[in-house]
Scaffold this motif. Structure first.
Motif, short mmCIF file in Angstrom:
data_model
loop_
_atom_site.label_atom_id
_atom_site.label_comp_id
_atom_site.label_asym_id
_atom_site.label_seq_id
_atom_site.Cartn_x
_atom_site.Cartn_y
_atom_site.Cartn_z
N SER A 182 0.83 -1.21 0.00
CA SER A 182 0.00 0.00 0.00
C SER A 182 0.86 1.25 0.00
CB SER A 182 -0.92 0.00 1.22
OG SER A 182 -1.76 -1.12 1.20
N LEU A 183 1.91 1.25 0.80
CA LEU A 183 2.81 2.39 0.84
C LEU A 183 3.49 2.60 -0.52
CD1 LEU A 183 4.34 4.61 2.41
CD2 LEU A 183 6.03 2.87 3.00
N ALA A 184 3.92 1.51 -1.14
CA ALA A 184 4.58 1.61 -2.44
C ALA A 184 3.64 2.15 -3.51
CB ALA A 184 5.14 0.25 -2.85
N THR A 185 2.40 1.71 -3.48
CA THR A 185 1.42 2.18 -4.46
C THR A 185 1.14 3.66 -4.27
OG1 THR A 185 0.43 -0.02 -4.51
CG2 THR A 185 -0.90 1.80 -5.35
N ALA A 186 0.96 4.08 -3.02
CA ALA A 186 0.70 5.49 -2.74
C ALA A 186 1.90 6.36 -3.12
CB ALA A 186 0.37 5.67 -1.26
N ALA A 187 3.11 5.87 -2.85
CA ALA A 187 4.31 6.64 -3.20
C ALA A 187 4.46 6.77 -4.71
CB ALA A 187 5.54 5.98 -2.59
N SER A 188 4.20 5.70 -5.42
CA SER A 188 4.30 5.73 -6.88
C SER A 188 3.31 6.72 -7.46
CB SER A 188 4.04 4.33 -7.43
OG SER A 188 4.02 4.34 -8.83
N ASN A 202 2.33 11.86 -9.98
CA ASN A 202 1.51 13.08 -10.06
C ASN A 202 2.38 14.33 -10.03
OD1 ASN A 202 -0.98 11.87 -10.32
ND2 ASN A 202 -1.43 11.91 -8.14
N GLU A 203 3.38 14.33 -9.17
CA GLU A 203 4.28 15.49 -9.10
C GLU A 203 5.08 15.64 -10.40
OE1 GLU A 203 4.15 17.76 -6.96
OE2 GLU A 203 3.15 16.81 -5.27
N LEU A 204 5.55 14.52 -10.94
CA LEU A 204 6.29 14.59 -12.20
C LEU A 204 5.38 15.04 -13.34
CD1 LEU A 204 8.53 11.41 -12.06
CD2 LEU A 204 9.27 13.80 -11.92
N ALA A 250 11.31 15.08 -3.40
CA ALA A 250 11.00 15.08 -1.97
C ALA A 250 10.03 13.95 -1.62
CB ALA A 250 10.41 16.43 -1.57
N ALA A 251 9.03 13.74 -2.47
CA ALA A 251 8.08 12.65 -2.23
C ALA A 251 8.77 11.30 -2.30
CB ALA A 251 6.93 12.72 -3.24
N ALA A 252 9.72 11.15 -3.22
CA ALA A 252 10.47 9.90 -3.32
C ALA A 252 11.32 9.67 -2.08
CB ALA A 252 11.35 9.91 -4.57
N TYR A 253 11.97 10.72 -1.58
CA TYR A 253 12.78 10.59 -0.36
C TYR A 253 11.91 10.23 0.84
CZ TYR A 253 17.00 12.34 -2.62
OH TYR A 253 18.09 12.48 -3.43
N VAL A 254 10.75 10.86 0.92
CA VAL A 254 9.83 10.56 2.03
C VAL A 254 9.37 9.11 1.94
CG1 VAL A 254 7.54 11.04 2.99
CG2 VAL A 254 9.08 12.93 2.44
N SER A 255 9.04 8.65 0.75
CA SER A 255 8.56 7.27 0.60
C SER A 255 9.67 6.26 0.91
CB SER A 255 8.00 7.03 -0.79
OG SER A 255 9.01 7.11 -1.77
N ILE A 256 10.91 6.56 0.52
CA ILE A 256 12.03 5.67 0.85
C ILE A 256 12.26 5.65 2.35
CG2 ILE A 256 14.53 5.39 0.64
CD1 ILE A 256 14.22 6.40 -2.27
N SER A 257 12.18 6.82 2.97
CA SER A 257 12.35 6.89 4.43
C SER A 257 11.25 6.13 5.15
CB SER A 257 12.34 8.35 4.89
OG SER A 257 13.39 9.05 4.29
N MET A 258 10.01 6.33 4.72
CA MET A 258 8.88 5.63 5.36
C MET A 258 8.96 4.13 5.11
SD MET A 258 7.32 7.87 7.04
CE MET A 258 5.86 7.00 7.49
#
Length: 112
Positions: free
Chosen positions: A50-56, A61-63, A73-81
């Motif tokens: 679920s986290l991976a799907t939301a991060a993707s 969307n940002e791109l 920033a969203a990618a860094y947050v998702s990797i951290s989470m």
């Protein structure tokens, strides 16, 4: 298609491991143990998926909106989470190693 194939291969590997575990000494106990571990793993896997799907979705969307720095920033947050979630999951699995089997056996036999 590659993602679907990857998911199928992963699930089939679990099933093959259960079948191979039945060839060990004391097969009923060994299959029960690996089944408990896999059920706990599936529980943790669903949260991480679920986290991976939301991060993707967030990064894409940002791109798509042309905001490269926000996507980074969203990618860094998702990797951290994801890393934090992995550490918490590992600690939960190690911490519940004696408790989880008892819960499983109680649920299967109807005991409390």
């Amino acid at each position: 298609m590659p993602s679907c194939l990857n998911m199928c291969l992963e699930w089939w590997c679990y099933e093959i491991l259960v079948l191979l575990t039945g060839r060990l000494s004391n097969p009923k106990r060994m299959v029960a143990i690996i089944t408990i571990v896999f059920n706990f793993d599936y529980l943790l896997f669903s949260a991480m998926l679920s986290l991976a799907t939301a991060a993707s979705l967030r990064v894409s969307n940002e791109l798509g909106a042309g905001r490269g720095m926000a996507a980074r920033a969203a990618a860094y947050v998702s990797i951290s989470m994801g890393s934090l979630g992995g550490l918490i999951s590992a600690a939960a699995m190690a911490g519940a190693r004696g408790w989880w089997g008892g819960v499983w056996c109680s649920a299967k036999t109807g005991e409390s």
